[in-house]
Design an enzyme around this catalytic site. Structure first.
Site, PDB file in Angstrom:
ATOM      1  N   HIS A  41     -22.696   8.126 -14.366  1.00 43.87           N
ATOM      2  CA  HIS A  41     -22.105   8.784 -13.200  1.00 43.87           C
ATOM      3  C   HIS A  41     -21.937  10.292 -13.391  1.00 43.87           C
ATOM      4  O   HIS A  41     -21.496  10.977 -12.467  1.00 43.87           O
ATOM      5  CB  HIS A  41     -20.751   8.154 -12.873  1.00 43.87           C
ATOM      6  CG  HIS A  41     -20.863   6.779 -12.290  1.00 43.87           C
ATOM      7  ND1 HIS A  41     -20.860   5.648 -13.067  1.00 43.87           N
ATOM      8  CD2 HIS A  41     -20.995   6.358 -11.004  1.00 43.87           C
ATOM      9  CE1 HIS A  41     -20.961   4.588 -12.282  1.00 43.87           C
ATOM     10  NE2 HIS A  41     -21.063   4.985 -11.034  1.00 43.87           N
ATOM     11  N   HIS A  48     -28.723   3.539 -10.824  1.00 37.75           N
ATOM     12  CA  HIS A  48     -28.305   2.265 -11.400  1.00 37.75           C
ATOM     13  C   HIS A  48     -27.992   1.260 -10.296  1.00 37.75           C
ATOM     14  O   HIS A  48     -27.788   1.609  -9.144  1.00 37.75           O
ATOM     15  CB  HIS A  48     -27.090   2.454 -12.324  1.00 37.75           C
ATOM     16  CG  HIS A  48     -25.907   3.071 -11.632  1.00 37.75           C
ATOM     17  ND1 HIS A  48     -25.743   4.434 -11.509  1.00 37.75           N
ATOM     18  CD2 HIS A  48     -24.825   2.509 -11.035  1.00 37.75           C
ATOM     19  CE1 HIS A  48     -24.613   4.688 -10.861  1.00 37.75           C
ATOM     20  NE2 HIS A  48     -24.045   3.533 -10.550  1.00 37.75           N
ATOM     21  N   CYS A  83     -16.577  -3.059  -4.300  1.00 43.82           N
ATOM     22  CA  CYS A  83     -17.856  -2.530  -4.757  1.00 43.82           C
ATOM     23  C   CYS A  83     -17.806  -2.419  -6.274  1.00 43.82           C
ATOM     24  O   CYS A  83     -16.728  -2.383  -6.871  1.00 43.82           O
ATOM     25  CB  CYS A  83     -18.177  -1.189  -4.112  1.00 43.82           C
ATOM     26  SG  CYS A  83     -16.881   0.025  -4.258  1.00 43.82           S
ATOM     27  N   HIS A  85     -20.518  -2.810 -10.107  1.00 44.83           N
ATOM     28  CA  HIS A  85     -21.805  -2.839 -10.793  1.00 44.83           C
ATOM     29  C   HIS A  85     -21.971  -4.178 -11.511  1.00 44.83           C
ATOM     30  O   HIS A  85     -21.069  -4.586 -12.232  1.00 44.83           O
ATOM     31  CB  HIS A  85     -21.876  -1.728 -11.840  1.00 44.83           C
ATOM     32  CG  HIS A  85     -21.493  -0.388 -11.305  1.00 44.83           C
ATOM     33  ND1 HIS A  85     -20.200   0.101 -11.391  1.00 44.83           N
ATOM     34  CD2 HIS A  85     -22.232   0.556 -10.677  1.00 44.83           C
ATOM     35  CE1 HIS A  85     -20.174   1.301 -10.831  1.00 44.83           C
ATOM     36  NE2 HIS A  85     -21.377   1.602 -10.389  1.00 44.83           N
ATOM     37  N   GLU A 103     -10.643  -8.237  -8.298  1.00 43.16           N
ATOM     38  CA  GLU A 103      -9.920  -7.120  -7.690  1.00 43.16           C
ATOM     39  C   GLU A 103      -8.917  -7.566  -6.640  1.00 43.16           C
ATOM     40  O   GLU A 103      -7.827  -7.013  -6.549  1.00 43.16           O
ATOM     41  CB  GLU A 103     -10.903  -6.135  -7.039  1.00 43.16           C
ATOM     42  CG  GLU A 103     -11.726  -5.349  -8.025  1.00 43.16           C
ATOM     43  CD  GLU A 103     -12.539  -4.241  -7.365  1.00 43.16           C
ATOM     44  OE1 GLU A 103     -12.327  -3.942  -6.167  1.00 43.16           O
ATOM     45  OE2 GLU A 103     -13.390  -3.667  -8.065  1.00 43.16           O
ATOM     46  N   TYR A 119     -28.825   5.575  -2.452  1.00 43.77           N
ATOM     47  CA  TYR A 119     -28.206   6.839  -2.075  1.00 43.77           C
ATOM     48  C   TYR A 119     -27.831   7.657  -3.299  1.00 43.77           C
ATOM     49  O   TYR A 119     -27.818   7.166  -4.428  1.00 43.77           O
ATOM     50  CB  TYR A 119     -26.974   6.613  -1.188  1.00 43.77           C
ATOM     51  CG  TYR A 119     -25.959   5.663  -1.776  1.00 43.77           C
ATOM     52  CD1 TYR A 119     -25.065   6.064  -2.762  1.00 43.77           C
ATOM     53  CD2 TYR A 119     -25.888   4.349  -1.335  1.00 43.77           C
ATOM     54  CE1 TYR A 119     -24.143   5.182  -3.301  1.00 43.77           C
ATOM     55  CE2 TYR A 119     -24.972   3.460  -1.853  1.00 43.77           C
ATOM     56  CZ  TYR A 119     -24.102   3.896  -2.838  1.00 43.77           C
ATOM     57  OH  TYR A 119     -23.192   3.016  -3.366  1.00 43.77           O
ATOM     58  N   GLU A 130     -22.587   9.350  -7.542  1.00 40.56           N
ATOM     59  CA  GLU A 130     -23.002   7.975  -7.260  1.00 40.56           C
ATOM     60  C   GLU A 130     -24.489   7.988  -6.927  1.00 40.56           C
ATOM     61  O   GLU A 130     -24.890   8.344  -5.816  1.00 40.56           O
ATOM     62  CB  GLU A 130     -22.207   7.395  -6.087  1.00 40.56           C
ATOM     63  CG  GLU A 130     -20.782   7.037  -6.418  1.00 40.56           C
ATOM     64  CD  GLU A 130     -20.650   5.868  -7.361  1.00 40.56           C
ATOM     65  OE1 GLU A 130     -21.674   5.287  -7.789  1.00 40.56           O
ATOM     66  OE2 GLU A 130     -19.510   5.524  -7.698  1.00 40.56           O
ATOM     67  N   GLU A 132     -27.097   5.406  -6.699  1.00 39.80           N
ATOM     68  CA  GLU A 132     -27.091   3.945  -6.759  1.00 39.80           C
ATOM     69  C   GLU A 132     -28.171   3.280  -5.913  1.00 39.80           C
ATOM     70  O   GLU A 132     -28.542   3.764  -4.844  1.00 39.80           O
ATOM     71  CB  GLU A 132     -25.723   3.409  -6.316  1.00 39.80           C
ATOM     72  CG  GLU A 132     -24.634   3.799  -7.293  1.00 39.80           C
ATOM     73  CD  GLU A 132     -23.288   3.170  -7.016  1.00 39.80           C
ATOM     74  OE1 GLU A 132     -22.535   2.975  -7.971  1.00 39.80           O
ATOM     75  OE2 GLU A 132     -22.991   2.887  -5.838  1.00 39.80           O
ATOM     76  N   TRP A 175     -19.384   7.033  -0.438  1.00 38.75           N
ATOM     77  CA  TRP A 175     -20.468   6.100  -0.097  1.00 38.75           C
ATOM     78  C   TRP A 175     -20.143   5.182   1.068  1.00 38.75           C
ATOM     79  O   TRP A 175     -21.009   4.467   1.557  1.00 38.75           O
ATOM     80  CB  TRP A 175     -20.821   5.253  -1.328  1.00 38.75           C
ATOM     81  CG  TRP A 175     -19.677   4.403  -1.809  1.00 38.75           C
ATOM     82  CD1 TRP A 175     -19.337   3.148  -1.387  1.00 38.75           C
ATOM     83  CD2 TRP A 175     -18.700   4.755  -2.797  1.00 38.75           C
ATOM     84  NE1 TRP A 175     -18.207   2.703  -2.041  1.00 38.75           N
ATOM     85  CE2 TRP A 175     -17.796   3.669  -2.922  1.00 38.75           C
ATOM     86  CE3 TRP A 175     -18.510   5.888  -3.597  1.00 38.75           C
ATOM     87  CZ2 TRP A 175     -16.722   3.685  -3.805  1.00 38.75           C
ATOM     88  CZ3 TRP A 175     -17.425   5.899  -4.475  1.00 38.75           C
ATOM     89  CH2 TRP A 175     -16.554   4.798  -4.571  1.00 38.75           C
TER      90      TRP A 175
END
Length: 197
Positions: A41, A48, A83, A85, A103, A119, A130, A132, A175
């Site tokens: 990042h 990624h 959101c 990874h 979460e 993006y 970001e 991604e 994002w």
């Protein structure tokens, strides 16, 4: 963190967490390697794999989360339901379901793929980037969220008008609109025309 086959290799035997690795991908989403999360990042960012989840209640309202103030990236901003990874080798669908539960304390009653979007969004506040290849998911939630306070400061269910009002006055993740706009066809299919998405 619950130990699953995907997360087993990410916890050390003495209980301390190893460095979190992300899957690096090319422009077509093909895995080309791994990188430590923070380094991926840092500017200019390394492309990624990521995922974004949009969950809706029975009235067609979107569940938003406000990211916890202690997060190193985009703390305190509002964003989509969840959101994150996938771990290297973990399917994006499995990662989306896992992180939604970790979460927010909820398991979607339905979760469906909604395409991908690529993006590059710098975050002016943190200086992080970001970069991604994001797998999108839409779904339904029937239970009320029980957020982990280390991850989520607050939650809210909003209809499109309430989202527009909140988006005008609150700070959202860099994002958020990109992933929402990319997911809109699947959101409309899921919620129906009366929900207004």
């Amino acid at each position: 963190m619950p130990i699953t086959p995907a997360t087993e290799t990410h916890s050390s035997s003495n209980g301390t967490a190893d460095a979190i690795l992300l899957e690096l991908v090319d422009e077509h989403g093909v895995t080309i390697g791994t990188a430590e999360k923070l380094s991926a990042h840092q500017p200019p960012g390394r492309l990624h794999r990521a995922f974004s989840v949009f969950l809706f209640d029975e009235r067609g309202r979107l569940l938003l989360q406000q990211r916890a103030l202690g997060k190193y990236h985009s703390p305190g901003v509002w964003s989509n339901t969840c959101c994150g990874h996938p771990y290297p080798g973990e399917a994006p669908f499995a990662a989306a379901a896992r992180r939604t539960y970790e979460e927010l304390g909820v398991s979607p009653s339905l979760l469906a793929e909604a395409g991908t979007v690529r993006y590059n969004h710098p975050d002016p506040a943190s200086g992080l980037v970001e970069q991604e290849y994001n797998h999108l998911f839409v779904g339904l939630v029937q239970a009320g969220p029980r957020p982990d306070p280390e991850e989520v400061a607050e939650t809210a269910f909003v209809d499109p008008a309430e989202l527009a009002e909140r988006h005008a006055k609150d700070t959202f993740s860099a994002w958020f609109m990109t992933v929402l706009d990319a997911a809109r066809p699947a959101v409309r299919e899921l919620t129906g025309p009366s929900a207004g998405w």
